[in-house]
Scaffold this active site. Structure first.
Site, PDB file in Angstrom:
ATOM      1  N   LYS A  22      14.621   8.010  -7.417  1.00 49.34           N
ATOM      2  CA  LYS A  22      13.961   6.612  -7.846  1.00 49.34           C
ATOM      3  C   LYS A  22      12.740   6.512  -6.869  1.00 49.34           C
ATOM      4  CE  LYS A  22      15.540   2.450  -6.239  1.00 49.34           C
ATOM      5  NZ  LYS A  22      14.508   1.636  -5.686  1.00 49.34           N
ATOM      6  N   ASN A  23      13.118   6.451  -5.523  1.00 51.48           N
ATOM      7  CA  ASN A  23      12.010   6.177  -4.826  1.00 51.48           C
ATOM      8  C   ASN A  23      10.989   7.094  -4.712  1.00 51.48           C
ATOM      9  OD1 ASN A  23      13.166   3.532  -4.415  1.00 51.48           O
ATOM     10  ND2 ASN A  23      14.027   3.940  -2.470  1.00 51.48           N
ATOM     11  N   CYS A 116      13.330 -11.037  -1.079  1.00 52.72           N
ATOM     12  CA  CYS A 116      14.405 -10.600  -2.077  1.00 52.72           C
ATOM     13  C   CYS A 116      15.687 -10.425  -1.236  1.00 52.72           C
ATOM     14  CB  CYS A 116      13.969  -9.041  -2.603  1.00 52.72           C
ATOM     15  SG  CYS A 116      14.296  -7.854  -1.280  1.00 52.72           S
ATOM     16  N   ARG A 121      10.379  -8.956   3.252  1.00 51.04           N
ATOM     17  CA  ARG A 121       9.664  -7.727   2.791  1.00 51.04           C
ATOM     18  C   ARG A 121       8.080  -8.364   2.262  1.00 51.04           C
ATOM     19  NH1 ARG A 121      13.166  -4.342  -1.505  1.00 51.04           N
ATOM     20  NH2 ARG A 121      11.886  -2.846  -0.621  1.00 51.04           N
ATOM     21  N   ASP A 312      19.144   2.455   3.415  1.00 48.58           N
ATOM     22  CA  ASP A 312      19.712   2.537   2.188  1.00 48.58           C
ATOM     23  C   ASP A 312      21.193   3.032   2.022  1.00 48.58           C
ATOM     24  OD1 ASP A 312      17.373   1.371   1.275  1.00 48.58           O
ATOM     25  OD2 ASP A 312      16.308   3.029   0.403  1.00 48.58           O
ATOM     26  N   ARG A 406      19.854  -0.013 -11.630  1.00 47.31           N
ATOM     27  CA  ARG A 406      18.257   0.093 -11.127  1.00 47.31           C
ATOM     28  C   ARG A 406      18.065   1.184 -10.505  1.00 47.31           C
ATOM     29  NH1 ARG A 406      16.143  -4.154  -7.168  1.00 47.31           N
ATOM     30  NH2 ARG A 406      14.722  -2.520  -7.360  1.00 47.31           N
TER      31      ARG A 406
HETATM   32  N1  EPU Z   1       7.167  -4.397   6.377  1.00 44.29           N
HETATM   33  C1  EPU Z   1       6.276  -5.446   6.726  1.00 44.29           C
HETATM   34  N2  EPU Z   1       4.944  -5.501   5.830  1.00 44.29           N
HETATM   35  C2  EPU Z   1       4.700  -4.740   5.235  1.00 44.29           C
HETATM   36  C3  EPU Z   1       5.485  -3.861   4.770  1.00 44.29           C
HETATM   37  C4  EPU Z   1       6.757  -3.497   5.229  1.00 44.29           C
HETATM   38  O1  EPU Z   1       6.497  -6.147   7.493  1.00 44.29           O
HETATM   39  O2  EPU Z   1       3.592  -4.883   4.620  1.00 44.29           O
HETATM   40  C5  EPU Z   1       8.411  -4.341   7.023  1.00 44.29           C
HETATM   41  C6  EPU Z   1       9.529  -4.633   5.884  1.00 44.29           C
HETATM   42  O3  EPU Z   1      10.116  -5.934   5.840  1.00 44.29           O
HETATM   43  C7  EPU Z   1      10.577  -3.711   6.516  1.00 44.29           C
HETATM   44  C8  EPU Z   1       9.862  -2.490   7.124  1.00 44.29           C
HETATM   45  O4  EPU Z   1       8.444  -2.952   7.355  1.00 44.29           O
HETATM   46  O5  EPU Z   1      11.201  -4.486   7.589  1.00 44.29           O
HETATM   47  C9  EPU Z   1      10.005  -1.220   6.467  1.00 44.29           C
HETATM   48  O6  EPU Z   1       9.866  -1.636   5.117  1.00 44.29           O
HETATM   49  P1  EPU Z   1       9.118  -0.342   4.198  1.00 44.29           P
HETATM   50  O7  EPU Z   1       7.661  -0.968   3.773  1.00 44.29           O
HETATM   51  O8  EPU Z   1       9.439   0.814   4.551  1.00 44.29           O
HETATM   52  O9  EPU Z   1      10.198  -0.738   2.862  1.00 44.29           O
HETATM   53  P2  EPU Z   1       9.441  -0.737   1.376  1.00 44.29           P
HETATM   54  O10 EPU Z   1       8.296   0.344   1.266  1.00 44.29           O
HETATM   55  O11 EPU Z   1       9.180  -2.070   0.679  1.00 44.29           O
HETATM   56  C10 EPU Z   1      11.178   1.401   0.847  1.00 44.29           C
HETATM   57  C11 EPU Z   1      12.013   1.755  -0.273  1.00 44.29           C
HETATM   58  C12 EPU Z   1      13.408   0.811   0.070  1.00 44.29           C
HETATM   59  C13 EPU Z   1      13.904   1.277   1.346  1.00 44.29           C
HETATM   60  C14 EPU Z   1      12.857   0.853   2.590  1.00 44.29           C
HETATM   61  C15 EPU Z   1      13.115   1.611   3.908  1.00 44.29           C
HETATM   62  C16 EPU Z   1      10.696   2.352  -2.451  1.00 44.29           C
HETATM   63  C17 EPU Z   1      10.340   1.965  -3.491  1.00 44.29           C
HETATM   64  N3  EPU Z   1      11.468   1.391  -1.550  1.00 44.29           N
HETATM   65  O12 EPU Z   1      10.773   0.007   0.610  1.00 44.29           O
HETATM   66  O13 EPU Z   1      14.320   1.133  -0.759  1.00 44.29           O
HETATM   67  O14 EPU Z   1      14.866   0.387   1.803  1.00 44.29           O
HETATM   68  O15 EPU Z   1      11.483   1.878   1.978  1.00 44.29           O
HETATM   69  O16 EPU Z   1      13.447   2.894   3.730  1.00 44.29           O
HETATM   70  O17 EPU Z   1      10.463   3.294  -2.013  1.00 44.29           O
HETATM   71  C18 EPU Z   1      16.361   0.879  -2.314  1.00 44.29           C
HETATM   72  O18 EPU Z   1      16.071   1.769  -2.768  1.00 44.29           O
HETATM   73  O19 EPU Z   1      17.270   0.551  -2.537  1.00 44.29           O
HETATM   74  C19 EPU Z   1      15.372   0.335  -1.409  1.00 44.29           C
HETATM   75  C20 EPU Z   1      15.303  -0.924  -1.046  1.00 44.29           C
END
Ligand code: EPU
Length: 427
Positions: A22-23, A116, A121, A312, A406
Site C-alpha cells: 500500500k505505502n 488522526c 501527524r 506499523d 484500507r
Molecule cells: N512528522 C512531522 N512533520 C512532518 C512529517 C512527519 O512532525 O511534516 C513526524 C510524524 O508526526 C512522525 C514522524 O515525523 O512522528 C514520522 O512520520 P512520517 O512522515 O514518516 O509518516 P508518514 O509519511 O505520514 C508513513 C506511512 C505510515 C507509517 C509512517 C512511519 C505512508 C502512506 N504512510 O506515514 O503508514 O506509519 O510512514 O513509518 O507511507 C500505515 O500504513 O498504517 C501507516 C500509518
C-alpha cells in the site's frame, strides 16, 4: 457497520501470497501525475486507500483502468490542482499529490490533513522542503496553497526526523527543479526506494537510493514508464506475527525477506522458527493436538525508522507479547498516540499498562486470551485485534473493519485459506 467474526484458537497452516505494498502504491500512483503518456503500474493492491488515490487522480483529470493487478494511467490532460477535504480526511497520503502537481503544473491546493487516530501527524516538513525549492505556501480556509514561482530551484533540504511521505513529496518536486537538490536525513524505507526506481525509469537523475542522502540533478522533463510495486512488508510481517501467535506453520510467498530483518530477528528471539528463501518466509511453531509447543519468550521492542522495528507492526507485535512468558516493554517512538489497541486487547484478557510512550505487557501465556467484541480504531490496531482474536479461545467480533480494508487485501479470504475460522458480516 461491517464486522469480522473470528472463532479463534486454531493454528494456521498453508501458504499465503503477499500483495503489493500500500505505502509504495500510493506514492507511485501520485508520481504518474509527473508526466504525460501511458504509465503502467504492476502489482497494485486493490484496497480502499489505492481506490481513494485513483479517485483523487481522476478528480485531477487522470484516466485509468485496472486489469487484475495492473493499472494503466493516462495523465495527458490534468484539469485540476485541488485535493478536496472529503478525500484527504479519509486518507492522509492524499498530500502526496502536492509534489507532483508543483512539478507538473506549478501549483497545488491540498486540504490540510487534521490529526488522526495515531497522532497529530503534521506536514510541516513537506512544506518546509517545498519552500526551500522556492515554493510559496499559504494556509487558506483549511487548504495548503502552494505556488512554484517559475521553475523550482534545487536546494539542500534537511529533515529533522526522516519522514517517509515528506521525503517522497519533496523528491517528486525536486526531480524537475533546476540544478541540484540534496535531501539530508531522508527516509530509507523500501517504499521510498521503489519510488526512486520509478522516477529514474521516468528520466529523473537521482543518486543515493536506500540511503539517508538523496542527491537529485533536476531534468527538464520526464516520460511515462512501466513500474512494479514491491511486496507489502507490513502485510508480510502481520502474517508472520499471526502464525507466531496462533501456532502452526505457514509459508508466506511473493514477499521480500530482506525488508523484514528487524521483525525476523525479534521473532527468532521469541522462540519461533523461521526459514527464508529469496522471496518466501516460512514461520512455524511446532504443536501437538492444537497446543503450541513453542514457548513464547517475552522480549522488548522500540519502534524506529527503517531499518529499525516498524511502527506499523507495533500493535500486531503487542498482540503476540500479550501471550509471552514474562514482561515485555514496547516503546513507540514514531507516533505519540499509537496505543489505541491496548484498551481493546485488554477486553480479551491482556495485561498491559501504559507509561507515556511505553507499554508494559505482562505476558499471560499461550491459550489464555478469551474472545470478546472489540472495535478497530485504525488500520494496524485492527490487524492487532485480528491476531489476538485468532489466538483467543471463543468468538471475537471486530467491528469497524473498514480500517482493515484500507490496507489489507482480502484478509478474510487469505486467513480462511490458512484454516482460520473468520467471516465478514456486512451490515
Ligand atoms: N512528522 C512531522 N512533520 C512532518 C512529517 C512527519 O512532525 O511534516 C513526524 C510524524 O508526526 C512522525 C514522524 O515525523 O512522528 C514520522 O512520520 P512520517 O512522515 O514518516 O509518516 P508518514 O509519511 O505520514 C508513513 C506511512 C505510515 C507509517 C509512517 C512511519 C505512508 C502512506 N504512510 O506515514 O503508514 O506509519 O510512514 O513509518 O507511507 C500505515 O500504513 O498504517 C501507516 C500509518
Amino acid at each position: 457497520m461491517d464486522k469480522l467474526l473470528i472463532d479463534g484458537g486454531v493454528p494456521l497452516y498453508g501458504t499465503v501470497s503477499i500483495s503489493g505494498a500500500k505505502n509504495a502504491a500510493l506514492p507511485l500512483l501520485a508520481a504518474t501525475l509527473l508526466a504525460p503518456g501511458e504509465h503502467v503500474l504492476h502489482n497494485v493492491p486493490d484496497l480502499r486507500d489505492t481506490r481513494t488515490m485513483l479517485k483523487l487522480l481522476e478528480i485531477l483529470g487522470v484516466q485509468w483502468e485496472r486489469s487484475g493487478k495492473t493499472v494503466r494511467i493516462n495523465a495527458d490532460n490534468l484539469t485540476g490542482v485541488e485535493a478536496p477535504y472529503d478525500l484527504v480526511k479519509t486518507m492522509r497520503a492524499s498530500v502526496l499529490v502536492l509534489g507532483p502537481l508543483l512539478a507538473r503544473l506549478g501549483s497545488a491546493r491540498v486540504s490540510l490533513p487534521g490529526g488522526c487516530a495515531i497522532g497529530a501527524r503534521p506536514i510541516n516538513y513537506h512544506l518546509k522542503g517545498f519552500e526551500k525549492l522556492g515554493v510559496t505556501t499559504n494556509l487558506e480556509q483549511g487548504y495548503v496553497e502552494a505556488i512554484a514561482n517559475g521553475r523550482m530551484q534545487g536546494a539542500t533540504v534537511y529533515f529533522d526526523v526522516p519522514s517517509v511521505t515528506g521525503t517522497e513529496n519533496v523528491l517528486m518536486a525536486s526531480v524537475v527543479a533546476e540544478g541540484e537538490t540534496v535531501i539530508e536525513n531522508a527516509a530509507r524505507e523500501p517504499e521510498v526506494g521503489n519510488l526512486v526506481d520509478m522516477l529514474v525509469a521516468m528520466g529523473a537523475n537521482i543518486e543515493g537510493k536506500d540511503t539517508d542522502r538523496l542527491v537529485v540533478q533536476g531534468v527538464s522533463e520526464l516520460h511515462a514508464t512501466e513500474s512494479k510495486i514491491i511486496p507489502d512488508r507490513i502485510e508480510t510481517g502481520t502474517y508472520m506475527i499471526a502464525v507466531a501467535a496462533t501456532g502452526g506453520s505457514v509459508t508466506i510467498t511473493d514477499c521480500d525477506p530482506s525488508h523484514l530483518l528487524a521483525l525476523t530477528e525479534k521473532l527468532l528471539l521469541c522462540g519461533v522458527n523461521i526459514e527464508e528463501t529469496e522471496d518466501s518466509i516460512t514461520v512455524s511453531c511446532p504443536e501437538i493436538d492444537g497446543r503450541s509447543l513453542c514457548r513464547l519468550r517475552s522480549i522488548d521492542i522500540t519502534t524506529l525508522p527503517y531499518p529499525g522495528f516498524p511502527t506499523d507492526l507495533q500493535a500486531q507485535f503487542m498482540a503476540l507479547m500479550v501471550q509471552g512468558d514474562g514482561t515485555s516493554i514496547i516503546h513507540e517512538t514514531i507516533f505519540e498516540n499509537r496505543f489505541m489497541h491496548v484498551a481493546e486487547l485488554k477486553r480479551l484478557g491482556a495485561d498491559i499498562a501504559i507509561e507515556g510512550s511505553r507499554a508494559i505487557i505482562r505476558g499471560i501465556g499461550r491459550d489464555t486470551l478469551c474472545g470478546a467484541p472489540v472495535m478497530a480504531t485504525d488500520l494496524r490496531a485492527s490487524a492487532s485485534l485480528v491476531i489476538a482474536g485468532l489466538s483467543a479461545l471463543g468468538r471475537t467480533e471486530v467491528s469497524r473493519i473498514y480500517h482493515l480494508e484500507r490496507g489489507y487485501e482480502e484478509m478474510a479470504e487469505k486467513l480462511r485459506a490458512l484454516g482460520a475460522r473468520v467471516e465478514i458480516v456486512r451490515e
